[in-house]
Design an enzyme around this catalytic site. Structure first.
Site, PDB file in Angstrom:
ATOM      1  N   LYS A 116       0.803  -1.215   0.000  1.00  0.00           N
ATOM      2  CA  LYS A 116       0.000   0.000   0.000  1.00  0.00           C
ATOM      3  C   LYS A 116       0.840   1.272   0.000  1.00  0.00           C
ATOM      4  O   LYS A 116       0.449   2.292  -0.579  1.00  0.00           O
ATOM      5  CB  LYS A 116      -0.960  -0.010   1.186  1.00  0.00           C
ATOM      6  CG  LYS A 116      -2.111  -0.995   1.021  1.00  0.00           C
ATOM      7  CD  LYS A 116      -3.065  -0.925   2.185  1.00  0.00           C
ATOM      8  CE  LYS A 116      -4.337  -1.724   1.914  1.00  0.00           C
ATOM      9  NZ  LYS A 116      -4.077  -3.118   1.574  1.00  0.00           N
ATOM     10  N   GLU A 200      -2.336   7.077   7.860  1.00  0.00           N
ATOM     11  CA  GLU A 200      -3.024   7.971   6.928  1.00  0.00           C
ATOM     12  C   GLU A 200      -4.034   8.826   7.684  1.00  0.00           C
ATOM     13  O   GLU A 200      -4.490   8.456   8.770  1.00  0.00           O
ATOM     14  CB  GLU A 200      -3.809   7.171   5.874  1.00  0.00           C
ATOM     15  CG  GLU A 200      -2.979   6.499   4.819  1.00  0.00           C
ATOM     16  CD  GLU A 200      -3.852   5.760   3.802  1.00  0.00           C
ATOM     17  OE1 GLU A 200      -5.088   5.709   3.997  1.00  0.00           O
ATOM     18  OE2 GLU A 200      -3.304   5.244   2.826  1.00  0.00           O
ATOM     19  N   ARG A 293      -7.357  -7.729  -9.491  1.00  0.00           N
ATOM     20  CA  ARG A 293      -8.129  -8.953  -9.725  1.00  0.00           C
ATOM     21  C   ARG A 293      -9.556  -8.574 -10.045  1.00  0.00           C
ATOM     22  O   ARG A 293      -9.922  -7.398 -10.033  1.00  0.00           O
ATOM     23  CB  ARG A 293      -8.126  -9.822  -8.468  1.00  0.00           C
ATOM     24  CG  ARG A 293      -8.581  -9.055  -7.225  1.00  0.00           C
ATOM     25  CD  ARG A 293      -8.753  -9.929  -6.018  1.00  0.00           C
ATOM     26  NE  ARG A 293      -8.919  -9.194  -4.787  1.00  0.00           N
ATOM     27  CZ  ARG A 293     -10.037  -8.636  -4.373  1.00  0.00           C
ATOM     28  NH1 ARG A 293     -11.126  -8.706  -5.120  1.00  0.00           N
ATOM     29  NH2 ARG A 293     -10.098  -7.999  -3.221  1.00  0.00           N
TER      30      ARG A 293
END
Length: 445
Positions: A116, A200, A293
């Site tokens: 990430k 974050e 995906r």
């Protein structure tokens, strides 16, 4: 077109892929654990191979067993579905090294977006908006505290290698951060084998909106609209709809353009999803992650854009052009997906068990992608998802009305089931207004 396809997954997504394969004349091969031998996807495939015991590590995540099944059945290609090995770059490389066509993005793209922090940095460099946060892992608690002080509380503490809503915590102050950091780090090490943590900015009121992208065989990346995914429990989705009731035409244009830039930044091929957080008060959105995906919620996009995403995946993998005109994509109508899980409808705790009754709804605008039938058993070894109920209509109101009727018609007995939750949600004024956010489920409870 590909002639034979091994489906390296189970349940409803395996059935879903097999269905498209059958329509296209592709020989399909199912792999299954000992616990899943009686499920419909096993008998619906042209061939089936047992790859190990119920434990996913010994079956659905067993790379050698799956590749042995591919070799023994003469499979030409492999589709990983979602979950299990679908975002495992090493598996993608190994499958391709074994001479199989990988129905998904390249291993380099999977690797680039799997971390990430690396993904955030790549997206920022590509001009995709990212939320304030760390550009490298918080190496220890002191580093996390320093980062949070700079970003400003509240903050989200996230496993860098996490996914599926797992490995997250919210800290409103330094004391909470100290607790959440240790908790998330330990969870990440146990679940993902990587204890890296990022910090974050946390937005107390936010919507979760994602964009479906498709990297075509000719190198172009196109966006097939957005999906609203804000009805969640424990950061995991329960309901998705497209188009999002929060997205105006102007905002949609910005969303889709950013998603295309995200795909282009990693030379993306095949299906993927760019997930974002939307601040409804400012109409600002921020990159959250890219899922490399097919998504659980892909059926709502299929309806709104009139495509079969599994077929498009297979065409890209085979080097073929899409069935649609990339320059003429436009949404039509509305679609809503409800995830029918074997779980308590109040606390959402798993409730596996033998299915004694299973009667699916039907009719205009009703689609059911299910993994089970009466007589099957929902075991505790895998995800609690039993079926996806997809409702469509010319308008959101029509789709909601069909959802109410379908939920009332769907009969499941044996395992616990969250159908009563959806009956409640579909009468909730906040949901019906379209002006809801990721806190809607907690406010209902």
């Amino acid at each position: 077109m590909i002639e034979s396809l091994l489906v390296a997954n189970r349940g409803e997504i395996a059935r879903r892929i097999i269905r498209t394969g059958r329509r296209l004349g592709i020989r399909t091969i199912a792999v299954h654990s000992e616990a899943d031998g009686a499920l419909p996807f096993v008998t619906e495939a042209d061939e089936a191979v047992c790859v190990g015991p119920a434990n996913p590590a010994q079956s659905y995540r067993n790379v050698e067993a799956i590749l042995d099944a591919a070799r023994s059945t003469g499979a030409q290609a492999i589709h990983p579905g979602y979950g299990f090995l679908s975002e495992n770059a090493d598996f993608a490389r190994t499958a391709e090294g074994a001479g199989l066509i990988w129905v998904g993005p390249g291993a380099d793209a999977i690797s680039a977006m799997g971390d990430k922090i690396n993904a955030r940095n790549l997206m920022a460099a590509a001009g995709v908006p990212v939320a304030p946060g760390t550009t490298e892992p918080a190496s220890d608690l002191d580093a996390a505290v320093a980062a949070a002080a700079e970003i400003g509380y509240p903050v989200m503490v996230k496993a860098a290698a996490g996914g599926g809503g797992m490995g997250m915590g919210v800290a409103a102050d330094e004391a909470a951060l100290r607790t959440e950091y240790d908790k998330v780090r330990a969870f990440a090490e146990r679940m993902f084998g990587d204890g890296s943590v990022l910090i974050e900015r946390y937005f107390p009121r936010v919507r979760h909106v994602e964009v479906q992208i498709l990297g075509l065989a000719d190198g172009r990346v196109v966006a097939l609209g957005e999906r609203e995914c804000s009805v969640q429990r424990r950061n995991q989705k329960l309901v998705e709809e497209s188009p999002s009731p929060a997205v105006s035409p102007e905002l949609r244009e910005r969303f889709l353009a950013a998603a295309v830039r995200a795909g282009e930044a990693v030379n993306y091929r095949n299906a993927g999803t760019v997930e974002c957080l939307l601040d409804p008060s400012t109409q600002e959105f921020f990159f959250l992650e890219m899922n490399t995906r097919l998504q659980v919620e892909h059926p709502v996009t299929e309806y709104v854009y009139g495509v079969d995403l599994v077929e498009e995946q297979l065409r890209v993998a085979a080097g073929l052009a899409p069935t649609f005109d990339p320059d003429a994509l436009a949404p039509r109508g509305h679609a809503i997906e409800l995830r029918i899980n074997a779980e308590d409808p109040k606390r959402f705790l798993p409730g596996p068990g033998a299915i004694t009754t299973w009667n699916e709804p039907s009719g205009t605008g009703v689609r059911v992608d299910s993994g089970y039938v009466a007589g099957n058993t929902v075991t505790p070894f895998y995800d609690s998802l039993m079926a996806k109920l997809i409702l469509t209509g010319a308008t959101r109101e029509e789709a909601v009305e069909r959802a109410r009727a379908a939920v009332a018609q769907f009969e499941i007995a044996g395992p616990k089931c969250n159908l009563p939750f959806f009956a409640e949600l579909l009468e909730n004024p906040e949901f019906l207004s379209g002006d809801y956010d990721t806190g809607i489920v907690s406010r209902m409870r």
